[in-house]
Motif scaffolding. Structure first.
Motif, mmCIF file in Angstrom:
data_model
loop_
_atom_site.group_PDB
_atom_site.id
_atom_site.type_symbol
_atom_site.label_atom_id
_atom_site.label_comp_id
_atom_site.label_asym_id
_atom_site.label_seq_id
_atom_site.Cartn_x
_atom_site.Cartn_y
_atom_site.Cartn_z
ATOM 1 N N LYS A 15 -27.003 8.793 -2.709
ATOM 2 C CA LYS A 15 -27.231 7.389 -3.055
ATOM 3 C C LYS A 15 -28.621 6.979 -2.595
ATOM 4 O O LYS A 15 -28.895 6.912 -1.398
ATOM 5 C CB LYS A 15 -26.165 6.503 -2.397
ATOM 6 C CG LYS A 15 -26.157 5.066 -2.903
ATOM 7 C CD LYS A 15 -24.889 4.364 -2.454
ATOM 8 C CE LYS A 15 -24.766 2.985 -3.057
ATOM 9 N NZ LYS A 15 -23.488 2.347 -2.720
ATOM 10 N N ARG A 16 -29.494 6.685 -3.550
ATOM 11 C CA ARG A 16 -30.894 6.398 -3.218
ATOM 12 C C ARG A 16 -31.047 4.940 -2.774
ATOM 13 O O ARG A 16 -31.679 4.112 -3.433
ATOM 14 C CB ARG A 16 -31.807 6.721 -4.404
ATOM 15 C CG ARG A 16 -33.241 7.015 -3.945
ATOM 16 C CD ARG A 16 -34.060 7.753 -4.961
ATOM 17 N NE ARG A 16 -35.389 7.991 -4.431
ATOM 18 C CZ ARG A 16 -35.739 9.019 -3.667
ATOM 19 N NH1 ARG A 16 -34.833 9.918 -3.353
ATOM 20 N NH2 ARG A 16 -36.968 9.152 -3.212
ATOM 21 N N MET A 17 -30.425 4.676 -1.673
ATOM 22 C CA MET A 17 -30.466 3.341 -1.066
ATOM 23 C C MET A 17 -30.541 3.510 0.443
ATOM 24 O O MET A 17 -30.047 4.493 0.995
ATOM 25 C CB MET A 17 -29.224 2.539 -1.454
ATOM 26 C CG MET A 17 -29.114 1.172 -0.782
ATOM 27 S SD MET A 17 -27.613 0.256 -1.251
ATOM 28 C CE MET A 17 -28.171 -0.423 -2.811
ATOM 29 N N VAL A 18 -31.180 2.551 1.118
ATOM 30 C CA VAL A 18 -31.233 2.549 2.582
ATOM 31 C C VAL A 18 -30.833 1.164 3.067
ATOM 32 O O VAL A 18 -30.819 0.196 2.305
ATOM 33 C CB VAL A 18 -32.635 2.924 3.107
ATOM 34 C CG1 VAL A 18 -33.096 4.251 2.545
ATOM 35 C CG2 VAL A 18 -33.653 1.832 2.780
ATOM 36 N N THR A 19 -30.514 1.082 4.359
ATOM 37 C CA THR A 19 -30.184 -0.215 4.947
ATOM 38 C C THR A 19 -30.922 -0.377 6.264
ATOM 39 O O THR A 19 -31.192 0.609 6.964
ATOM 40 C CB THR A 19 -28.659 -0.368 5.133
ATOM 41 O OG1 THR A 19 -28.327 -1.734 5.357
ATOM 42 C CG2 THR A 19 -28.143 0.478 6.294
ATOM 43 N N PRO B 163 -32.012 9.492 1.234
ATOM 44 C CA PRO B 163 -30.943 8.741 0.576
ATOM 45 C C PRO B 163 -29.786 8.477 1.546
ATOM 46 O O PRO B 163 -29.335 9.386 2.242
ATOM 47 C CB PRO B 163 -30.508 9.668 -0.558
ATOM 48 C CG PRO B 163 -31.730 10.484 -0.852
ATOM 49 C CD PRO B 163 -32.368 10.711 0.484
ATOM 50 N N GLY B 164 -29.373 7.225 1.611
ATOM 51 C CA GLY B 164 -28.289 6.858 2.520
ATOM 52 C C GLY B 164 -28.746 6.542 3.929
ATOM 53 O O GLY B 164 -27.915 6.363 4.829
ATOM 54 N N LYS C 197 -33.711 1.655 -3.027
ATOM 55 C CA LYS C 197 -33.257 0.277 -2.962
ATOM 56 C C LYS C 197 -32.877 -0.016 -1.515
ATOM 57 O O LYS C 197 -32.542 0.888 -0.756
ATOM 58 C CB LYS C 197 -32.060 0.061 -3.887
ATOM 59 C CG LYS C 197 -32.429 0.133 -5.365
ATOM 60 C CD LYS C 197 -31.254 -0.236 -6.235
ATOM 61 C CE LYS C 197 -31.666 -0.231 -7.706
ATOM 62 N NZ LYS C 197 -30.529 -0.592 -8.595
ATOM 63 N N ILE C 198 -32.955 -1.293 -1.133
ATOM 64 C CA ILE C 198 -32.592 -1.702 0.214
ATOM 65 C C ILE C 198 -31.468 -2.723 0.112
ATOM 66 O O ILE C 198 -31.594 -3.724 -0.589
ATOM 67 C CB ILE C 198 -33.786 -2.319 0.968
ATOM 68 C CG1 ILE C 198 -35.001 -1.387 0.927
ATOM 69 C CG2 ILE C 198 -33.406 -2.619 2.413
ATOM 70 C CD1 ILE C 198 -36.272 -1.992 1.516
ATOM 71 N N GLY C 199 -30.361 -2.464 0.795
ATOM 72 C CA GLY C 199 -29.230 -3.385 0.740
ATOM 73 C C GLY C 199 -28.497 -3.428 2.068
ATOM 74 O O GLY C 199 -28.839 -2.721 3.010
ATOM 75 N N THR C 200 -27.470 -4.261 2.156
ATOM 76 C CA THR C 200 -26.674 -4.346 3.369
ATOM 77 C C THR C 200 -25.862 -3.075 3.557
ATOM 78 O O THR C 200 -25.710 -2.271 2.628
ATOM 79 C CB THR C 200 -25.703 -5.533 3.323
ATOM 80 O OG1 THR C 200 -24.761 -5.314 2.263
ATOM 81 C CG2 THR C 200 -26.441 -6.844 3.116
ATOM 82 N N ILE C 201 -25.326 -2.918 4.738
ATOM 83 C CA ILE C 201 -24.523 -1.736 5.020
ATOM 84 C C ILE C 201 -23.285 -1.691 4.123
ATOM 85 O O ILE C 201 -22.823 -0.610 3.741
ATOM 86 C CB ILE C 201 -24.136 -1.695 6.516
ATOM 87 C CG1 ILE C 201 -23.582 -0.313 6.876
ATOM 88 C CG2 ILE C 201 -23.164 -2.806 6.888
ATOM 89 C CD1 ILE C 201 -23.473 -0.086 8.361
#
Length: 287
Positions: free
Chosen positions: A100-104, A246-247, A275-279
């Motif tokens: 998942k190419r997202m970080v928090t 990722p992650g 992408k940057i989102g909440t946990i």
């Protein structure tokens, strides 16, 4: 004339049948099975990931006017895994799914009060939602800032009451640290936190189980800014970007280097196509 219509109808039916068959065959190339949440040997509690499948009927509807297969007109649906994060036993969480190419961003707050308004402005500028794990004692003394964090749409988590080393506390003392902080944060925000970050990352299995008994997940990190060592902005950013993945769950505090370097850090993360989102978004099975 009737025969002509009949022949045309048959041809349309044949073409439709052939198109359905082709969609069914070709869709196998693009489908992926769901992945269950699991307890990883290294990363411990790890979320699953939705699979994808082709909706044959909707794809056919998209292609019927074209009359032939077109990959861009395929309609995909997500398929949930059988085992989700909530189904797993108590275990710490260090990262999201590795595909998942997202970080928090995890911002642990027990001090650095003067830097928080500027940090919130930077997050707002980039439309980024972060996670603020807040110490109970700090929250009690800074209710307006806690309300501001909540109003900006950031996730608020529990960071114990007075920043103890929870590894050396009794089960009752650990529970008191978490419950007292939850009560303070709920009184300010109206919500009981679901996420717990042990101070200094110090914990035992009993600490994690105690949080789980309170229906909370224990959160750690996979990338550390080490901002408390007061690095320069460039050192902090290079440290994060050399380890981003990722992650990733990126640990930081409301330090001066974060206040000054967060803008550039966010730009770097976005430019690297994360992408940057909440946990909650990071750990969701959604693709």
């Amino acid at each position: 004339m009737l025969d002509d219509f009949s022949n045309q109808a048959k041809q349309v039916s044949i073409n439709k049948s052939e198109l359905v068959k082709e969609i069914e065959e070709r869709s196998k190339e693009y489908e992926e099975p769901p992945q269950n949440a699991k307890i990883d040997k290294v990363w411990k509690k790890t979320p699953g990931r939705n699979g994808i499948k082709v909706n044959i009927e909707k794809s056919l509807e998209n292609m019927k006017d074209v009359g032939e297969f077109n990959k861009s007109l395929l309609v995909f649906e997500q398929v949930e895994p059988d085992i989700k994060l909530d189904d797993l036993p108590a275990s710490p969480i260090y990262r999201g799914h590795p595909d998942k190419r997202m970080v928090t961003l995890l911002i642990n707050v027990a001090w650095g009060t003067e830097n928080i308004p500027s940090i919130l402005n930077t997050l707002k500028k980039h439309k980024v939602k972060a996670n603020f794990f807040i110490e109970g004692k700090w929250a009690r003394n800074n209710t307006q800032l806690v309300k501001m964090i909540k109003e900006e749409g950031h996730l608020i988590g529990n960071h114990a009451f007075n920043h103890p080393d929870m590894k050396h506390l009794t089960k009752k003392e650990n529970e008191e640290q978490i419950v007292k902080t939850n009560e303070i944060l709920k009184a300010i925000t109206g919500d009981t936190p679901k996420w717990f970050a042990p101070p200094s990352g110090s914990f035992t299995d009993e600490v994690v189980k105690t949080a789980a008994e309170l229906e909370m997940e224990t959160v750690l990190w996979s990338v550390d800014t080490v901002d408390w060592q007061k690095p320069t902005t460039s050192v902090m950013i290079n440290r994060v970007m050399s380890k981003i993945h990722p992650g990733a769950m990126v640990l930081m505090h409301p330090t001066k280097v974060i206040e000054q370097g967060l803008d550039e850090l966010i730009l770097n993360i976005i430019q690297n196509e994360y992408k940057i989102g909440t946990i909650e978004r990071l750990l969701s099975e959604k693709r």
